[in-house]
Design a protein around this motif. Structure first.
Motif, PDB file in Angstrom:
ATOM      1  N   ILE A 147      11.715 -18.092  35.016  1.00  0.00           N
ATOM      2  CA  ILE A 147      10.261 -18.143  35.111  1.00  0.00           C
ATOM      3  C   ILE A 147       9.801 -18.042  36.561  1.00  0.00           C
ATOM      4  CG2 ILE A 147       8.218 -19.564  34.658  1.00  0.00           C
ATOM      5  CD1 ILE A 147       9.783 -20.612  32.156  1.00  0.00           C
ATOM      6  N   LYS A 148      10.464 -18.741  37.456  1.00  0.00           N
ATOM      7  CA  LYS A 148      10.089 -18.693  38.870  1.00  0.00           C
ATOM      8  C   LYS A 148      10.205 -17.264  39.414  1.00  0.00           C
ATOM      9  CE  LYS A 148      10.942 -21.266  43.122  1.00  0.00           C
ATOM     10  NZ  LYS A 148      11.738 -22.362  43.696  1.00  0.00           N
ATOM     11  N   GLU A 149      11.270 -16.567  39.059  1.00  0.00           N
ATOM     12  CA  GLU A 149      11.473 -15.185  39.507  1.00  0.00           C
ATOM     13  C   GLU A 149      10.384 -14.264  38.957  1.00  0.00           C
ATOM     14  OE1 GLU A 149      15.530 -13.785  38.751  1.00  0.00           O
ATOM     15  OE2 GLU A 149      16.108 -15.899  38.741  1.00  0.00           O
ATOM     16  N   VAL A 150      10.056 -14.446  37.687  1.00  0.00           N
ATOM     17  CA  VAL A 150       9.045 -13.593  37.070  1.00  0.00           C
ATOM     18  C   VAL A 150       7.679 -13.856  37.697  1.00  0.00           C
ATOM     19  CG1 VAL A 150       7.888 -12.991  34.897  1.00  0.00           C
ATOM     20  CG2 VAL A 150      10.365 -13.371  34.928  1.00  0.00           C
ATOM     21  N   LEU A 151       7.385 -15.100  38.026  1.00  0.00           N
ATOM     22  CA  LEU A 151       6.129 -15.401  38.715  1.00  0.00           C
ATOM     23  C   LEU A 151       6.039 -14.644  40.033  1.00  0.00           C
ATOM     24  CD1 LEU A 151       5.733 -19.243  38.132  1.00  0.00           C
ATOM     25  CD2 LEU A 151       4.142 -17.479  37.386  1.00  0.00           C
ATOM     26  N   VAL A 152       7.140 -14.606  40.786  1.00  0.00           N
ATOM     27  CA  VAL A 152       7.153 -13.888  42.065  1.00  0.00           C
ATOM     28  C   VAL A 152       6.936 -12.396  41.827  1.00  0.00           C
ATOM     29  CG1 VAL A 152       8.605 -13.219  44.021  1.00  0.00           C
ATOM     30  CG2 VAL A 152       8.562 -15.598  43.256  1.00  0.00           C
ATOM     31  N   ILE A 153       7.648 -11.845  40.857  1.00  0.00           N
ATOM     32  CA  ILE A 153       7.516 -10.417  40.548  1.00  0.00           C
ATOM     33  C   ILE A 153       6.071 -10.080  40.160  1.00  0.00           C
ATOM     34  CG2 ILE A 153       8.178  -8.620  38.881  1.00  0.00           C
ATOM     35  CD1 ILE A 153      10.991 -10.041  38.831  1.00  0.00           C
ATOM     36  N   LYS A 154       5.444 -10.958  39.387  1.00  0.00           N
ATOM     37  CA  LYS A 154       4.077 -10.727  38.908  1.00  0.00           C
ATOM     38  C   LYS A 154       3.021 -11.165  39.928  1.00  0.00           C
ATOM     39  CE  LYS A 154       4.719  -9.280  34.623  1.00  0.00           C
ATOM     40  NZ  LYS A 154       3.960  -8.215  33.971  1.00  0.00           N
ATOM     41  N   ASN A 155       3.488 -11.688  41.067  1.00  0.00           N
ATOM     42  CA  ASN A 155       2.587 -12.165  42.126  1.00  0.00           C
ATOM     43  C   ASN A 155       1.613 -13.219  41.596  1.00  0.00           C
ATOM     44  OD1 ASN A 155       1.775 -12.228  44.812  1.00  0.00           O
ATOM     45  ND2 ASN A 155       0.130 -10.749  44.447  1.00  0.00           N
ATOM     46  N   HIS A 198       9.563 -26.150  25.899  1.00  0.00           N
ATOM     47  CA  HIS A 198       9.716 -26.021  24.455  1.00  0.00           C
ATOM     48  C   HIS A 198       9.536 -24.548  24.107  1.00  0.00           C
ATOM     49  CE1 HIS A 198       9.690 -30.312  23.574  1.00  0.00           C
ATOM     50  NE2 HIS A 198       8.778 -30.417  24.524  1.00  0.00           N
ATOM     51  N   LEU A 199      10.089 -24.120  22.997  1.00  0.00           N
ATOM     52  CA  LEU A 199       9.977 -22.713  22.604  1.00  0.00           C
ATOM     53  C   LEU A 199       8.528 -22.268  22.470  1.00  0.00           C
ATOM     54  CD1 LEU A 199      12.882 -22.351  20.026  1.00  0.00           C
ATOM     55  CD2 LEU A 199      12.739 -21.405  22.335  1.00  0.00           C
ATOM     56  N   LYS A 200       7.682 -23.150  21.964  1.00  0.00           N
ATOM     57  CA  LYS A 200       6.260 -22.832  21.834  1.00  0.00           C
ATOM     58  C   LYS A 200       5.662 -22.539  23.211  1.00  0.00           C
ATOM     59  CE  LYS A 200       3.327 -26.072  21.614  1.00  0.00           C
ATOM     60  NZ  LYS A 200       2.240 -26.965  21.700  1.00  0.00           N
ATOM     61  N   ASP A 201       6.018 -23.360  24.188  1.00  0.00           N
ATOM     62  CA  ASP A 201       5.519 -23.157  25.553  1.00  0.00           C
ATOM     63  C   ASP A 201       6.125 -21.903  26.171  1.00  0.00           C
ATOM     64  OD1 ASP A 201       3.924 -25.445  25.456  1.00  0.00           O
ATOM     65  OD2 ASP A 201       5.523 -26.720  26.246  1.00  0.00           O
ATOM     66  N   LEU A 202       7.392 -21.638  25.899  1.00  0.00           N
ATOM     67  CA  LEU A 202       8.040 -20.442  26.423  1.00  0.00           C
ATOM     68  C   LEU A 202       7.337 -19.183  25.903  1.00  0.00           C
ATOM     69  CD1 LEU A 202      10.455 -19.720  28.252  1.00  0.00           C
ATOM     70  CD2 LEU A 202      11.800 -19.435  26.176  1.00  0.00           C
ATOM     71  N   LYS A 203       6.963 -19.207  24.636  1.00  0.00           N
ATOM     72  CA  LYS A 203       6.234 -18.083  24.045  1.00  0.00           C
ATOM     73  C   LYS A 203       4.875 -17.919  24.712  1.00  0.00           C
ATOM     74  CE  LYS A 203       4.697 -16.296  19.588  1.00  0.00           C
ATOM     75  NZ  LYS A 203       4.626 -16.521  18.146  1.00  0.00           N
ATOM     76  N   ILE A 229       4.099 -18.909  27.789  1.00  0.00           N
ATOM     77  CA  ILE A 229       4.359 -18.437  29.155  1.00  0.00           C
ATOM     78  C   ILE A 229       4.568 -16.923  29.153  1.00  0.00           C
ATOM     79  CG2 ILE A 229       6.011 -18.504  31.080  1.00  0.00           C
ATOM     80  CD1 ILE A 229       6.418 -21.528  30.329  1.00  0.00           C
ATOM     81  N   ALA A 230       5.336 -16.437  28.204  1.00  0.00           N
ATOM     82  CA  ALA A 230       5.572 -14.998  28.101  1.00  0.00           C
ATOM     83  C   ALA A 230       4.261 -14.249  27.900  1.00  0.00           C
ATOM     84  CB  ALA A 230       6.546 -14.700  26.959  1.00  0.00           C
ATOM     85  N   LEU A 275      12.320 -14.086  30.327  1.00  0.00           N
ATOM     86  CA  LEU A 275      12.192 -15.403  30.955  1.00  0.00           C
ATOM     87  C   LEU A 275      13.505 -16.192  30.929  1.00  0.00           C
ATOM     88  CD1 LEU A 275       8.729 -16.442  29.485  1.00  0.00           C
ATOM     89  CD2 LEU A 275       9.221 -15.392  31.702  1.00  0.00           C
ATOM     90  N   LEU A 276      14.482 -15.678  30.240  1.00  0.00           N
ATOM     91  CA  LEU A 276      15.752 -16.389  30.099  1.00  0.00           C
ATOM     92  C   LEU A 276      16.879 -15.679  30.813  1.00  0.00           C
ATOM     93  CD1 LEU A 276      15.455 -17.180  26.299  1.00  0.00           C
ATOM     94  CD2 LEU A 276      14.944 -18.709  28.209  1.00  0.00           C
ATOM     95  N   VAL A 277      17.825 -16.448  31.308  1.00  0.00           N
ATOM     96  CA  VAL A 277      19.022 -15.870  31.936  1.00  0.00           C
ATOM     97  C   VAL A 277      19.946 -15.447  30.803  1.00  0.00           C
ATOM     98  CG1 VAL A 277      21.026 -16.393  33.377  1.00  0.00           C
ATOM     99  CG2 VAL A 277      18.789 -17.344  33.977  1.00  0.00           C
ATOM    100  N   PRO A 278      20.381 -14.179  30.791  1.00  0.00           N
ATOM    101  CA  PRO A 278      21.270 -13.707  29.712  1.00  0.00           C
ATOM    102  C   PRO A 278      22.596 -14.476  29.698  1.00  0.00           C
ATOM    103  CG  PRO A 278      20.549 -11.886  31.114  1.00  0.00           C
ATOM    104  CD  PRO A 278      20.085 -13.138  31.752  1.00  0.00           C
ATOM    105  N   THR A 279      23.147 -14.632  28.510  1.00  0.00           N
ATOM    106  CA  THR A 279      24.428 -15.323  28.394  1.00  0.00           C
ATOM    107  C   THR A 279      25.594 -14.349  28.430  1.00  0.00           C
ATOM    108  OG1 THR A 279      24.257 -15.283  25.977  1.00  0.00           O
ATOM    109  CG2 THR A 279      23.475 -17.264  27.113  1.00  0.00           C
TER     110      THR A 279
END
Length: 66
Positions: free
Chosen positions: A7-15, A43-48, A50-51, A61-65
């Motif tokens: 999420i932190k990385e995506v925030l930077v990318i999206k400025n 929580h998944l609801k919050d992750l959705k 945020i997306a 928003l997630l690091v791949p496994t």
């Protein structure tokens, strides 16, 4: 501690700031900061939500496994 979300990385990318995200989520800046620094996970609801706010696929928003 394992890095689980990007999420932190995506925030930077999206400025966009953590303050902006906190306001949109109606969460405290401390909560969003903990999420962005992988101290806690949303929580998944919050992750959705945020997306949607960041206009990205939830998987970005997630690091791949693999």
């Amino acid at each position: 501690m394992d890095r689980i979300n990007r999420i932190k990385e995506v925030l930077v990318i999206k400025n966009m700031s953590q303050t902006f995200l906190a306001e949109k989520l109606k969460k405290s800046l401390n909560t969003v900061n903990s999420i962005c620094n992988n101290k806690t996970q949303p929580h998944l609801k919050d992750l959705k939500e945020i997306a949607a706010i960041l206009d990205v696929d939830i998987r970005e928003l997630l690091v791949p496994t693999k």
